[in-house]
Design an enzyme around this catalytic site. Structure first.
Site, short mmCIF file in Angstrom:
data_model
loop_
_atom_site.label_atom_id
_atom_site.label_comp_id
_atom_site.label_asym_id
_atom_site.label_seq_id
_atom_site.Cartn_x
_atom_site.Cartn_y
_atom_site.Cartn_z
N VAL A 30 35.27 56.52 84.04
CA VAL A 30 34.38 56.30 85.19
C VAL A 30 34.27 57.56 86.05
CG1 VAL A 30 34.11 54.99 87.34
CG2 VAL A 30 34.77 53.82 85.25
N GLY B 31 38.85 59.67 84.67
CA GLY B 31 38.82 59.02 83.36
C GLY B 31 37.38 58.74 82.98
N GLY C 204 40.89 60.58 90.17
CA GLY C 204 40.85 60.01 88.81
C GLY C 204 39.57 60.37 88.09
N LYS D 104 39.08 35.22 82.38
CA LYS D 104 39.82 36.34 81.82
C LYS D 104 40.76 35.78 80.77
CE LYS D 104 40.07 40.81 83.06
NZ LYS D 104 39.06 41.67 83.63
#
Ligand code: NAD
Length: 355
Positions: free
Chosen positions: A196, A194, A192, A96
């Site tokens: 996804v 969003g 949620g 990352k």
């Protein structure tokens, strides 16, 4: 704790590994820091493991209180990527990066060009992808300096692929926990909506599931109400919904001492990262008879798609591989039941065996 070197440097990994409890897990391989006074770049590339292949992971571009916080964030996220790649059977390791967002005025183009040169200096040990705070245009700038980039504006959006993997995971959970071969009539509560959550709602609706949803954004809930006949509830009421499956697709740490006693579903399966506030909450779910689909297994669709795009593969190949998350999750559920262990621990053990 860590000082940024004048230009580029590698930190002593013993110091890093002492920070984490590695009794049962895999230590980090390297951590690279780069500063470029000309552009104001301060960047970190954390590589957890390259045993299975080059480390692939997102590049974050957010503000941090100090450089230590940025380094710790990069390290934790890199480790998560290793586990996700390993459990998904990918020939990639975990890494990352963080470009610390400057607090003063900066030239975004120059910053990401300098970061691209930094990624290139690592010779392919790390492959960058989009993450919080970065947009595809930033990835395009990075790609002008290095070939080691997995998401650019010429590639498809990963979110529908992530959602498809979650849908397959929910099917595996329904088979294992409820003996159902179909989602027809099953009640799913989604937290949620969003990128996804919305795509997931669409797939579940198409399979005949009955949806209850919540989101902070009233436009997102209104769209699901209209398009997928979903019932909308206030955000805090989602934990109390009488349903078969609870699907967290918004925030981390939402499975905790306060919320778990409220959950009525017998399955928790959703796309949010780091859903368990602590590892012990996996055990708490198990003791309550709730089957938990480990987050980094069920939400790996986006990573799988990114690796396939990086290898110049097609969406069809990605979709076929993501389809197999059903088998991967079913295997974890079966092994957990046989060993009387929480599913999150079983997933960790499988990833660690591969690493
Ligand atoms: P997003 O930012 O597009 O969507 C998150 C949604 O959650 C937003 O609509 C937001 O309004 C809503 N939300 C925030 N707080 C909420 C609350 N308290 N209650 C209800 N809703 C709330 O993010 P996304 O790309 O859809 O990702 C969702 C989760 O899945 C994140 O945890 C992300 O890390 C994880 N994830 C995403 C992908 C991907 O391909 N996008 C891949 C793997 C994991």
């Amino acid at each position: 704790m860590f000082a940024f070197p004048p230009k580029m440097g590698i930190i002593n990994m013993n110091k890093i590994n002492d920070l984490f409890d590695f009794e049962h897990s895999v230590p980090f391989t390297d951590l690279h820091l780069k500063s470029d006074p000309r552009t104001g770049l301060q960047a970190i590339v954390a590589i957890h493991s390259t045993k299975l292949g080059p480390a692939l992971g997102g590049c974050r571009f957010i503000e941090y209180p100090d450089t230590d916080a940025a380094i710790i964030d990069a390290l934790r996220l890199a480790r998560g990527m290793s586990y996700k790649a390993a459990i998904s059977g990918l020939a990639y390791g975990g890494g990352k990066s963080v470009v610390i967002k400057p607090k003063r005025v900066f030239d975004r183009r120059a910053l990401f060009k300098a970061f691209g040169a930094f990624v290139d200096e690592l010779g392919g040990r790390y492959i960058a992808a989009k993450d919080s705070g970065t947009v595809l245009e930033d990835m395009d700038i990075i790609a002008s300096k290095t070939p080691y980039v997995a998401s650019t504006s010429s590639m498809s959006d990963p979110s529908p692929f992530t959602a498809h993997g979650i849908c397959r995971g929910i099917e595996a959970a329904a088979k294992f926990q409820l003996g159902k071969d179909s989602l027809e009539g099953l009640r799913v509560a989604i937290q949620g909506l969003g990128y996804v959550g919305h795509f997931l709602a669409k797939e579940l609706y198409e399979r005949g599931a009955i949806l209850t949803v919540c989101d902070l954004n009233p436009q997102a809930t209104a769209a699901c109400e209209k398009e997928f006949n979903a019932t909308v509830v206030p955000i805090d009421a989602i934990y109390d919904v009488d349903c078969d499956i609870f699907s967290p697709c918004a925030l981390g740490a939402i499975l905790n001492d306060d919320t778990i006693p409220r959950i009525k579903a017998s399955i928790v399966a959703g796309g949010a990262n780091n859903q368990l506030a602590e590892d012990r909450h996996g055990e708490m779910l198990k003791n309550k008879g709730i089957l938990y689909a480990p987050d980094y297994v069920i939400n790996a669709g986006g990573l799988i798609q990114a690796t396939i795009m990086y290898e110049k593969g097609s969406d069809a190949i990605a979709k076929e591989k993501i389809h197999n998350l059903y088998i991967e999750l079913l295997g974890i559920f079966e092994r957990a039941a046989k060993l009387h262990l929480p599913t999150n621990l079983v997933a960790d053990h499988i990833a660690e065996e591969r690493l």
